[in-house]
Motif scaffolding. Sequence first.
Motif, PDB file in Angstrom:
ATOM      1  N   GLY A 258       0.765  -1.617   0.003  1.00 50.32           N
ATOM      2  CA  GLY A 258      -0.246   0.136   0.396  1.00 50.32           C
ATOM      3  C   GLY A 258       0.811   0.987  -0.082  1.00 50.32           C
ATOM      4  N   GLY A 259       1.829   0.840   0.970  1.00 48.02           N
ATOM      5  CA  GLY A 259       3.237   2.218   0.848  1.00 48.02           C
ATOM      6  C   GLY A 259       3.430   2.772  -0.369  1.00 48.02           C
ATOM      7  N   ALA A 260       3.615   1.269  -1.232  1.00 45.32           N
ATOM      8  CA  ALA A 260       4.469   1.336  -2.797  1.00 45.32           C
ATOM      9  C   ALA A 260       3.453   2.111  -3.824  1.00 45.32           C
ATOM     10  CB  ALA A 260       4.560   0.409  -3.266  1.00 45.32           C
ATOM     11  N   GLY A 271       6.331   2.501 -11.555  1.00 44.96           N
ATOM     12  CA  GLY A 271       5.477   0.642 -11.003  1.00 44.96           C
ATOM     13  C   GLY A 271       4.146   0.492 -11.272  1.00 44.96           C
ATOM     14  N   ILE A 272       3.874  -0.454 -10.440  1.00 43.91           N
ATOM     15  CA  ILE A 272       2.238  -1.004 -10.395  1.00 43.91           C
ATOM     16  C   ILE A 272       1.155  -0.210  -9.839  1.00 43.91           C
ATOM     17  CG2 ILE A 272       0.236  -2.181  -9.721  1.00 43.91           C
ATOM     18  CD1 ILE A 272       1.672  -4.395 -10.633  1.00 43.91           C
ATOM     19  N   GLY A 273       1.313   0.694  -8.665  1.00 44.73           N
ATOM     20  CA  GLY A 273       1.245   1.841  -8.041  1.00 44.73           C
ATOM     21  C   GLY A 273       0.754   2.703  -9.011  1.00 44.73           C
ATOM     22  N   PHE A 292      -5.057  -4.692  -8.866  1.00 46.89           N
ATOM     23  CA  PHE A 292      -5.555  -5.197  -7.449  1.00 46.89           C
ATOM     24  C   PHE A 292      -6.063  -6.545  -7.547  1.00 46.89           C
ATOM     25  CE2 PHE A 292      -7.956  -0.656  -7.969  1.00 46.89           C
ATOM     26  CZ  PHE A 292      -6.955   0.433  -6.437  1.00 46.89           C
ATOM     27  N   LEU A 293      -5.735  -7.471  -8.124  1.00 46.50           N
ATOM     28  CA  LEU A 293      -6.012  -8.491  -7.972  1.00 46.50           C
ATOM     29  C   LEU A 293      -4.503  -8.444  -7.844  1.00 46.50           C
ATOM     30  CD1 LEU A 293      -7.199 -11.361  -8.441  1.00 46.50           C
ATOM     31  CD2 LEU A 293      -6.317 -11.726 -10.735  1.00 46.50           C
ATOM     32  N   MET A 294      -3.109  -8.735  -8.759  1.00 47.45           N
ATOM     33  CA  MET A 294      -1.727  -8.860  -8.478  1.00 47.45           C
ATOM     34  C   MET A 294      -2.288  -8.164  -7.263  1.00 47.45           C
ATOM     35  SD  MET A 294       1.330  -7.627 -10.845  1.00 47.45           S
ATOM     36  CE  MET A 294       0.493  -9.091 -12.366  1.00 47.45           C
ATOM     37  N   LEU A 295      -1.947  -6.920  -6.787  1.00 44.44           N
ATOM     38  CA  LEU A 295      -1.442  -6.851  -5.678  1.00 44.44           C
ATOM     39  C   LEU A 295      -2.671  -7.453  -4.299  1.00 44.44           C
ATOM     40  CD1 LEU A 295      -1.087  -2.671  -5.941  1.00 44.44           C
ATOM     41  CD2 LEU A 295       0.479  -4.464  -5.924  1.00 44.44           C
ATOM     42  N   ALA A 296      -3.508  -7.666  -4.622  1.00 46.92           N
ATOM     43  CA  ALA A 296      -3.814  -8.859  -3.440  1.00 46.92           C
ATOM     44  C   ALA A 296      -3.300 -10.365  -3.288  1.00 46.92           C
ATOM     45  CB  ALA A 296      -5.633  -8.413  -3.452  1.00 46.92           C
ATOM     46  N   ALA A 297      -3.341 -10.244  -4.544  1.00 46.56           N
ATOM     47  CA  ALA A 297      -2.769 -11.763  -4.541  1.00 46.56           C
ATOM     48  C   ALA A 297      -1.637 -12.086  -3.933  1.00 46.56           C
ATOM     49  CB  ALA A 297      -3.184 -12.551  -5.611  1.00 46.56           C
TER      50      ALA A 297
END
Length: 320
Positions: A258-260, A271-273, A292-297
């Motif tokens: 989340g910080g990223a 990046g993704i963020g 969001f799927l990638m980060l959540a996974a």
Amino acid sequence: MSRASFILRRAGRGLLTIWFAVTVTFLLLRLLPGDPALALASPNMTDAIRATILEQYGLDQPLIVQYGLYMWQLLQGNLGISFTQSIPVLDVLLQRLPWTLLLTITALVLTIIIGIPLGVAAASHKGRFIDRAVQIIGVTGQSLFVPSVAILLLFVFGLNLGWFPIGGAYTNNTYGLEWYLSVAQHLVLPAVSLMLIQVGSYVLTMRSTLIETLGEDYILLAKANGLRGRRILWKHALRNALLPTTTLIGLQLGFLVGGAVLTETVFAYPGIGRGIYEAVTQLDFPVLQGAFLMLAATVVVANTLTDIVYGYLDPRVKTS
């Protein structure tokens, strides 16, 4: 509970969490103000053109139908096509993933090599000045907000002093070794920003667990047998005190990710963020859902593996 049952329970809980995150993300994105058709055409398009675009991407269907189609595509490994770039979402994410991994891994390594020694120093000097100073650092670190830290570092070390670049991931006109040095220079401020908001938790956790470990009976017995304090600290106490800190690495990964996202936005880091920020402004639903799927996974897998590893290290967890 057997090991296989323990692992299956944790894996099942992880899959359920990912499904919940995907569903919530899908629904929240549909509540965003704006017209996704504008990302595909222009504000001056006619109603007929807008209707055609929405029909082409299935956005004219009822919400439940859109959700069903999305989940079916997801099960087939299809994340969709980006509205704005007209390429597969997976390609968009894979272009940005290496930069996010570089940033988060660097920040994590910095946090570990700074946070754990500070925690050890505080625990081994309990009640003294260094202990109080380290506790202040830990509490302050936990209260920091990453955009504020990032903007402050950007203003002081980027704009005023000019020691580091103020945005991006590298300088375009560099090649070979100069390119790698440019990447390292651009990485410093974002990584330090992430490290500063994470290090407090590691410092305080390491301090408290090590103080508790130093009070155990086997440590007192080692002292009674004449072992030196430094040897007791580093060879016996620290090994057991590292268990909760190791667990913290997995549990804190969500905060790090989340910080990223926020850090990449402040520093325009590719990046993704940063991709999430751009996709929000463009209402690019497929990219947002895929990101969001990638980060959540990533977070769920890390936490699940942490639970499993902790279960092997401490059998009491499997029976709780």
